[in-house]
Design a protein around this motif. Structure first.
Motif, PDB file in Angstrom:
ATOM      1  N   SER A 204       6.292 -10.219   2.054  1.00 42.58           N
ATOM      2  CA  SER A 204       6.046  -9.431   3.269  1.00 42.58           C
ATOM      3  C   SER A 204       4.844  -9.990   4.014  1.00 42.58           C
ATOM      4  O   SER A 204       3.706  -9.578   3.810  1.00 42.58           O
ATOM      5  CB  SER A 204       5.816  -7.952   2.901  1.00 42.58           C
ATOM      6  OG  SER A 204       6.950  -7.438   2.236  1.00 42.58           O
ATOM      7  N   CYS A 231      -0.446 -10.341   5.188  1.00 43.72           N
ATOM      8  CA  CYS A 231       0.503 -10.197   4.090  1.00 43.72           C
ATOM      9  C   CYS A 231       0.265  -8.849   3.423  1.00 43.72           C
ATOM     10  O   CYS A 231      -0.890  -8.414   3.282  1.00 43.72           O
ATOM     11  CB  CYS A 231       0.314 -11.336   3.080  1.00 43.72           C
ATOM     12  SG  CYS A 231       1.522 -11.366   1.736  1.00 43.72           S
ATOM     13  N   ASP A 234       4.491  -4.858   0.385  1.00 43.47           N
ATOM     14  CA  ASP A 234       5.905  -4.554   0.618  1.00 43.47           C
ATOM     15  C   ASP A 234       6.185  -4.532   2.114  1.00 43.47           C
ATOM     16  O   ASP A 234       5.271  -4.597   2.948  1.00 43.47           O
ATOM     17  CB  ASP A 234       6.309  -3.227  -0.029  1.00 43.47           C
ATOM     18  CG  ASP A 234       5.420  -2.062   0.388  1.00 43.47           C
ATOM     19  OD1 ASP A 234       4.978  -2.035   1.555  1.00 43.47           O
ATOM     20  OD2 ASP A 234       5.152  -1.178  -0.457  1.00 43.47           O
ATOM     21  N   LYS A 235       7.471  -4.442   2.447  1.00 43.52           N
ATOM     22  CA  LYS A 235       7.907  -4.466   3.838  1.00 43.52           C
ATOM     23  C   LYS A 235       7.349  -3.276   4.625  1.00 43.52           C
ATOM     24  O   LYS A 235       6.970  -3.401   5.797  1.00 43.52           O
ATOM     25  CB  LYS A 235       9.430  -4.464   3.886  1.00 43.52           C
ATOM     26  CG  LYS A 235      10.014  -4.607   5.270  1.00 43.52           C
ATOM     27  CD  LYS A 235      11.536  -4.640   5.211  1.00 43.52           C
ATOM     28  CE  LYS A 235      12.126  -4.773   6.609  1.00 43.52           C
ATOM     29  NZ  LYS A 235      13.616  -4.782   6.568  1.00 43.52           N
ATOM     30  N   LEU A 238       3.798  -3.890   5.768  1.00 40.11           N
ATOM     31  CA  LEU A 238       3.756  -4.852   6.865  1.00 40.11           C
ATOM     32  C   LEU A 238       4.200  -4.212   8.171  1.00 40.11           C
ATOM     33  O   LEU A 238       3.548  -4.380   9.214  1.00 40.11           O
ATOM     34  CB  LEU A 238       4.640  -6.054   6.537  1.00 40.11           C
ATOM     35  CG  LEU A 238       4.742  -7.129   7.623  1.00 40.11           C
ATOM     36  CD1 LEU A 238       3.374  -7.739   7.913  1.00 40.11           C
ATOM     37  CD2 LEU A 238       5.744  -8.208   7.227  1.00 40.11           C
TER      38      LEU A 238
END
Length: 653
Positions: A204, A231, A234-235, A238
């Protein structure tokens, strides 16, 4: 083999053999934990999972967690290496300078054979994803200093970094390199670490922006390209951050300042603000607001020179402790310095007469223009400049008066921040730094007095060891804006040293001469920076008293220009900041312009208004028709309509 004791987060102690790795400890707890683990922390050091543990200490296993700064540092530092490899692959001949993790992400300073463009990010990210998919291990290699310098030979930046690392205090004569895979086969870089176990942990990420940077921050050195990225674990983390950046971009004070014609900064005077008429109105409104607050607290406003003989700065200690941040000039053959702060000048005013204990506390305030040299790469709009105005003041008092004066200032800061809607405030207590003036005895007294003052003020604080001013400990007030960003603005410092160094004295009740204590304080700090914060907080939609233009008169056609000017004069006499739009545009266009420029009130005049001596007043998408005299009376009596007096000023959000 010897054993070490690891104190776990729950307080339990695990005893392991010295040389056991963090991965071994994680596996001893569970295989699932070992698979999730990114690194470990022993004491205050974050380490690779593969590093041997050789000493006792508090211990934690770092796992993916967007709320854990240690986790984010590991991910971001590792991601910077993946980005650097991708750029080197795509742009052969790239020279790498420095690539750390920072609070919100990471960056790499580098020099490419051809200039990087934002449009290159897509292919760089694509190459990064390929490296991540290969899930190569981050492999640490430790070599002697001599071998390390051979590895960096021919690379100006890496050789310089290696030499600095070897010369650093506590260096053991070795250098470490990290390979994104197998050493000698895959890309590597000089690096102290730490890193996550493998590239596959970095899913991510996002490249964000480009900027210019100078090698070692020296504008006379090589100009490099700085590539920023971020960074997360996890998604979701982000995506949340990217939404935050999108909102921050909408609020960017540099863009809004240009749209509202508030100020500009140019290369002829880098880091210095050119305030336009609209911005100047806001500066003056903020100063008047602060004046109203401090006048009621017994402050006496003064004005001191901006350029002072350097001998004063030598005597005060600034020339030694602050020399690299000072601008110097010559007056004939006399070396002068542009003041970086106001305190020595205020002592000069205090010293002009014989002072008695009855004169204390003496509170001298100044909207003092100061100049400090900031490296070119650190300046950012209004937030970090080289020339700025402080809402500065210095309180000369006795030791017995310290607590009450500090407590009163703390109440002032809270009151001001609350007026602007900032109620989430963090206070830091900064103690003596390594570079300082004065004896330990004086520092003991100053820190004890400040501690007593925090109790009287009912303040909770975070201890910030070693971050005090060179002349005294301080409290720092950090506010949180609507995006959750922290801004350190207010400060107060207890100083037993400068009055002594510059000969300040008063006659006490015992008829003997004594040295006063000096409290350095600023409530909002830099006027420029605080207005930058307000521009972003309000997105240019300022409370009425702060708005540069409070009302705009909109004649329906040029036939009503004379009546429009009559309305303007009466509104100005009522205390409003008013302008007229005499353009040939249609009324609808004029209204849209007002709303885009966030003018609080639109005063519309046409045939009907002129006939009945009235106006139509529109408040940001609202309408209404009232008798002109009634409106003027409202402007005079209702605070929401007024350019308020200092006593009545409040923020209308």
């Amino acid at each position: 083999m010897s054993q070490i004791n690891l104190t776990m987060p729950d307080g339990s102690v695990r005893t392991v053999e010295s040389g056991t790795t963090g991965l071994d400890v994680a596996k001893s707890i569970s295989e699932g934990l070992a698979r999730k683990a990114l690194g470990v922390k022993l004491g205050d050091k974050v380490l690779d999972l593969s590093r041997p543990l050789t000493e006792d200490g508090a211990f934690k296993i770092i796992t993916p967690n967007n709320d854990d700064p240690d986790c984010l540092m590991l991910l971001r530092h590792s991601c910077s290496h993946v980005m650097a490899e991708a750029i080197c692959d795509l742009f052969p001949g790239t020279k790498l300078a420095y690539g750390p993790a920072v609070e919100k992400g990471f960056y790499y300073d580098l020099m490419t054979p051809t200039p990087l463009q934002q449009s290159d990010f897509e292919k760089i990210e694509k190459r990064m994803k390929e490296i991540i998919k290969e899930d190569r291990p981050f492999t640490r290699v430790v070599v002697s200093g001599e071998e390390g310098l051979k590895r960096t030979a021919g690379d100006k930046y890496k050789t310089d970094n290696a030499e600095r690392a070897l010369a650093r205090e506590g260096a053991d004569g070795t250098l470490s390199f990290y390979a994104n895979g197998e050493p000698g086969k895959n890309w590597e870089d000089l690096c102290a670490g730490p890193h996550v176990p493998s590239t596959g942990k970095l899913k991510s990420f996002k490249l964000l922006s480009l900027a210019g940077a100078y090698w070692h921050g020296d504008q006379n050195s090589d100009q490099l390209t700085r590539v920023y990225g971020t960074c997360f674990a996890d998604k979701e983390g982000l995506e949340t951050y990217l939404k935050f950046l999108e909102e921050a971009e909408k609020r960017d004070h540099r863009r809004i300042g240009k749209e509202m014609d508030l100020y500009h900064i140019e290369d002829h005077s880098p880091g210095m603000v050119f305030w336009h008429p609209n911005g100047t109105k806001m500066v003056n409104a903020l100063k008047d607001y602060i004046r109203g607050k401090i006048d009621r607290r017994g402050y006496l406003e003064v004005i001191t020179p901006e350029i002072v003989n350097k001998t004063l700065w030598i005597k005060s200690g600034h020339a030694d402790k602050y020399n690299e941040n000072m601008f110097k000039t010559m007056a004939g053959d006399v070396e002068m310095a542009v003041k970086p702060m106001n305190c020595p000048c205020h002592i000069q005013i205090f010293n002009t007469g014989l002072r008695s204990w009855r004169d204390l506390p003496m509170r001298l305030a100044e909207f003092g223009k100061c100049h400090r040299y900031e490296p070119a790469g650190t300046m950012h709009g209004l937030m970090r400049v080289r020339g700025f105005v402080q809402d500065d003041a210095h309180i000369f008092c006795t030791e017995e008066q310290i607590a009450s004066e500090v407590a009163d200032f703390c109440a002032l800061v809270k009151e001001i921040y609350h007026d602007f809607g900032f109620d989430s405030i963090v206070v830091k207590f900064s103690t003596r730094p390594e570079r300082r003036v004065g004896s330990d005895e004086l520092w003991d007294k100053a820190e004890a007095a400040l501690e007593e003052a925090t109790k009287l003020a009912g303040l909770d604080y975070i201890l910030n060891p070693g971050e005090g001013a060179f002349y005294g400990p301080k409290l720092e007030f950090t506010l949180k804006d609507s995006l959750g960003r922290d801004w350190q603005c207010g400060t107060i410092q207890v100083d037993f040293n400068l009055p002594q160094r510059l000969g300040a004295e008063y006659v006490g009740k015992d008829n003997q001469k004594h040295i006063p204590v000096m409290l350095h304080r600023a409530a909002v700090g830099s006027i420029e920076r605080f207005l930058g914060i307000l521009i972003e907080e309000f997105m240019g939609d300022f409370p009425l008293w702060l708005a540069p233009v409070q009302a705009r008169v909109l004649p329906i056609s040029e036939k009503f220009a004379e009546y429009a000017h009559k309305v303007e004069r009466e509104l100005v006499n009522a205390g409003m900041r008013v302008e007229i739009d005499e353009s040939n545009e249609k009324l609808g266009y004029k209204i849209r312009q007002c709303e885009m420029q966030k003018v609080p009130y639109m005063i519309i005049v046409g045939e009907k208004e002129q006939q009945f001596n009235s106006i139509t007043i529109r408040k940001r998408k609202q309408g209404g028709n009232k008798n002109f005299q009634d409106i003027l009376e409202n402007f005079k009596t209702v605070p929401e309509f007024l350019n308020m007096t200092a006593d009545d000023r409040k923020v209308v959000r």
